[in-house]
Design an enzyme around this catalytic site. Sequence first.
Site, short mmCIF file in Angstrom:
data_model
loop_
_atom_site.label_atom_id
_atom_site.label_comp_id
_atom_site.label_asym_id
_atom_site.label_seq_id
_atom_site.Cartn_x
_atom_site.Cartn_y
_atom_site.Cartn_z
N CYS A 116 -5.75 -6.99 -3.15
CA CYS A 116 -6.23 -6.64 -1.82
C CYS A 116 -7.38 -7.57 -1.47
CB CYS A 116 -6.70 -5.18 -1.81
SG CYS A 116 -7.42 -4.62 -0.25
N HIS A 117 -7.52 -7.89 -0.19
CA HIS A 117 -8.58 -8.84 0.20
C HIS A 117 -9.86 -8.15 0.66
CE1 HIS A 117 -5.81 -8.63 3.93
NE2 HIS A 117 -6.75 -7.71 4.06
N ASN A 123 0.84 -1.20 0.00
CA ASN A 123 0.00 0.00 0.00
C ASN A 123 0.87 1.25 0.00
OD1 ASN A 123 -2.67 -1.02 0.01
ND2 ASN A 123 -2.44 -1.63 2.14
N ARG A 126 -19.64 8.27 18.47
CA ARG A 126 -20.83 7.59 17.93
C ARG A 126 -20.46 6.36 17.12
NH1 ARG A 126 -24.22 7.71 13.13
NH2 ARG A 126 -22.81 9.16 12.06
N HIS A 143 -10.04 0.03 -1.46
CA HIS A 143 -10.49 0.44 -0.12
C HIS A 143 -11.69 1.37 -0.19
CE1 HIS A 143 -6.40 -0.51 2.06
NE2 HIS A 143 -7.01 -1.58 1.55
#
Length: 440
Positions: free
Chosen positions: A175-176, A153, A272, A205
């Site tokens: 990428c997984h 990355n 939150r 991503h």
Amino acid sequence: MTTTKIAFIGAGSVVFTQGLLADLFAFPDLQDVHIALHDIDAERLATAHGAARHIADRQPVRGGAAPHITAHAERREALEGADFVINIVQVGMRESTRTDFDVPAGYGLRQTIGDTLGIGGIFRALRTFPLLKSLGEDIAEVCPDAWLLNYTNPMAMNIQYLTRATGLTRVVGLCHSVYWTMRDLSALLNVPYEEVTYLAAGVNHQAWMLRLEHNGTDLYPRLDALIADDPQLRRRVRVDMYRRLGHYPTETSEHSSEYVPWYLGHDSEIERLRLPVGAYLGIVDENVAEYEKTRDALASGAPLSVEATAEYAPQIIHSITTGTPRTVYGNVPNHGLIDNLPASGTVEVPCLVDALGVQPTRIGSLPAQCAALNRGYLSMNELVVRAALEDDPRSVRQAAMMDPATAAALPVERIWDLCDDMVRAHADLLQPSLRATLGH
């Protein structure tokens, strides 16, 4: 028959190397491959070599086949005659990663993972690019027909830079995130993964689940019902993004939170959505501890616990060498694959893999709101890549200005000051033309 040779660059990432080798050796067709391991750290290379031998020795030998495993301090020696090159290098290792978090934190800038966008992603890319260029040049000279399978990355920036700086075309980033997103969604929806049909596309991503079906039935209404009934599900960033953008994102909440301007800049949203600021530093420490555990186990003769990974690289290697067709998700240049994303960027799409290689799928257009977010991501990437290709330090600052989370947290003068401090901290790892400090 010629033995398939697979070069691991950065094999000292021992835990990841072990998982990939376990997957490779589980294929009967790949039990006689040549594994060439390379790392610049002698101790890590020796540990990777010992771990590889351990994994190979525990595999059932079929037909007398057994992998040939070699270790190389010199990269070109490892690459010589390779059919596949797996890049898992992390330039700067733990020390540089800590810098990526500590310096921005001094400016009040929050990050969770810091390896894809943001200040962390920018400088991880800039210190990786020189390695990618020299690696690409070596491949072009000593194994020009090899497939380069990149795990390092920031994925999208690395693939964009690598293909433009070296001219290599047999390159795919792996990428997984899509796979594990679907695994997690299948469990949440109580539907067997093997029975789910799905289509995802976007950028690494930050791709989007465009179709999600079981036996021809759309699963999104079932997901909506679960979210409506469970307040805790609504306390996840990716669920919050899904509710507002209409398509489920293919990366964790920790990752997703730092690619947008809406969450990390607000204490109330951190609470939150339960966001773990600085989480990656703990992951890095865990990876180092796992490496040391492996090293010590090999030294004492204790057994190693190695689990399969379901990663794409072993599947690609098996499909190309045997002609077995598969679909994987890959990161590749956007040559007409997604119409409403920049042609210069790297996109993540399904790819057919067989004896002809990795063949990306044309998607067409993404939903407008998803493409709008992706375009901001790719615009920042373009500036980082341009900075390196054109030796332009101003483009580094301009990339940081365009980064959504950075722009939401800092005024522009502080962004330029932060970039100067990051350049000073990482100077020895950057190409010389980008080591200048510019002030604001």
